[in-house]
Design a protein around this motif. Sequence first.
Motif, PDB file in Angstrom:
ATOM      1  N   UNK A  84       0.756  -1.057   0.026  1.00 35.18           N
ATOM      2  CA  UNK A  84      -0.154  -0.040  -0.053  1.00 35.18           C
ATOM      3  C   UNK A  84       0.765   1.378  -0.062  1.00 35.18           C
ATOM      4  N   UNK A  85       0.752   2.350  -0.956  1.00 29.45           N
ATOM      5  CA  UNK A  85       1.361   3.445  -1.027  1.00 29.45           C
ATOM      6  C   UNK A  85       0.486   4.733  -0.943  1.00 29.45           C
ATOM      7  N   UNK A  86       1.058   5.550   0.037  1.00 28.19           N
ATOM      8  CA  UNK A  86       0.279   6.815   0.256  1.00 28.19           C
ATOM      9  C   UNK A  86       1.282   7.927  -0.343  1.00 28.19           C
ATOM     10  N   UNK A  87       0.957   9.118  -0.907  1.00 28.79           N
ATOM     11  CA  UNK A  87       1.744  10.057  -1.253  1.00 28.79           C
ATOM     12  C   UNK A  87       1.032  11.170  -1.365  1.00 28.79           C
ATOM     13  N   UNK A  88       1.968  12.275  -1.247  1.00 27.27           N
ATOM     14  CA  UNK A  88       1.140  13.624  -1.211  1.00 27.27           C
ATOM     15  C   UNK A  88       2.082  14.619  -2.196  1.00 27.27           C
ATOM     16  N   UNK A  89       1.644  15.573  -2.680  1.00 23.73           N
ATOM     17  CA  UNK A  89       2.557  16.468  -3.712  1.00 23.73           C
ATOM     18  C   UNK A  89       1.560  17.741  -4.070  1.00 23.73           C
ATOM     19  N   UNK A  90       2.179  18.710  -4.795  1.00 21.53           N
ATOM     20  CA  UNK A  90       1.420  19.764  -5.133  1.00 21.53           C
ATOM     21  C   UNK A  90       1.740  19.902  -6.680  1.00 21.53           C
ATOM     22  N   UNK A  91       0.605  20.153  -7.053  1.00 23.09           N
ATOM     23  CA  UNK A  91       0.669  20.236  -8.845  1.00 23.09           C
ATOM     24  C   UNK A  91       0.934  21.763  -9.044  1.00 23.09           C
ATOM     25  N   UNK A  92       2.164  22.171  -9.511  1.00 23.25           N
ATOM     26  CA  UNK A  92       2.574  23.535  -9.983  1.00 23.25           C
ATOM     27  C   UNK A  92       2.688  23.622 -11.461  1.00 23.25           C
TER      28      UNK A  92
END
Length: 468
Positions: A84-92
């Motif tokens: 199981x993979x959890x990820x966060x980011x910001x699309x700029x």
Amino acid sequence: MKHLNKLMAVICLFVGLSSQAQDSNNPWALTFGANAVDTRISAASSIEDQFGQYFDAKDNWNIIPSVSYLKVSKYVGNNFSFGVVGSVNKISRFVNERVDPSWDYVVTNPGNLAYYGIDGVINYSLMNLMKSKVIDPSIHIGGGYTFMGEASAGTVNGGLGLTFWFTEQVGLSLSSTYKHSFDDTRTPDVDVASHMQHFAGLTFKFGGKDTDGDGIYDKDDACPEVAGLKQFNGCPDTDADGIQDSADECPNDFGLAALNGCPDTDGDGIADKDDACPEVAGPVSMKGCPDADGDGVADKDDKCVTVKGPKENAGCPWPDTDGDGVLDKDDKCIDVKGTVANAGCPEVTEEAIKKLNAYAKTILFNSGKATFKAQTIPVLQSIVAILKEYPYSRFMIEGHTDSDGTNELNQTLSENRAAAVKNFLIENGIAADRLNSAGYGETKPIDSNKTAKGKANNRRVEVNLIKE
């Protein structure tokens, strides 16, 4: 970052609840590091365009300067693992789709969209093909759910990975995953565009269990509950004879490898525990006991130690009391000379057979029936007397008819008459297993059926010796 902390707490809880289900060396793995999201691949119209700027991090990749993904996985066997993979980011950096193939791709900022992904991964390791303990390439598939700004959608995922293991439990993991969105109109805050997600992080394997503390994991420990030696896969060797206890048939007695760890006091190649005479050498065929006359009977059980004889007679030769060449054990007439062919009993003479058939020809039946006329009974009793003189000989009773009547009736009548004679003999003391009967109807005449005398001769019973 507060969202990442919540995500890590959930996944760590998952690990805590599941960490007891261990069935392989270090089956669990925890990976964390940075991720990059690239939307160009779904904007491109050709394979060349899709992957031409695969590593163009400067223009296309969205990265945040912190730990931005966490993966928990478990090995399930046959090179497969589930994670199981959890990820966060910001699309700029959002790559817009080209309207005209001659135009350049346009990268815009859609408003620093918050990106969250939760994905299930089935991973297949190709490390065995590499014949290496360091380089671990892999392929993976899976699916998940992605939030991009105000939009969210399910995705089908697939990709490649590569891990470099610094130690048995620590490695650097790199991977790229293509996420195909089911809601892809490429409108920020309205849908989730299909995209590539790249990962780089450290992987820590854990969960190995060594119950007996001998330095060998339970999975590879043949004796996980008892401390042992590495050369014996964790099993002990109590008597120090070089054979581990689990394979040592005599674990407390120093013994020989050829005898599965058991001693051989008399040196005859038979372990003492299996040797019927452990202090005296003897052949394997005799369970370690000597056999002076070589008859297959050990001296301790042989009543004729210097003379060969069968085991059934305690090592002594069988006697032949009447000297007819048939041993007493097989001789059905021990005190009377006979023949081997007749089990030691006298052979039935031709004279006796002639006498039997002379009587048989005088057996009279009621007309068309299988019942005897009264005057026939003494004749049958005379036949009984002769048969009793040869108690181990067997005889065939044959029935025959003349040609009067149909073939079918004559056949049945002949069978019934032969059977009637057989039954009379059995009822008068002749063993049933010594007698057979058969009918031949009118098929074997011995005289003409055109005269009354000839027909009378053809209506007959014959008694013949069955030769074994």
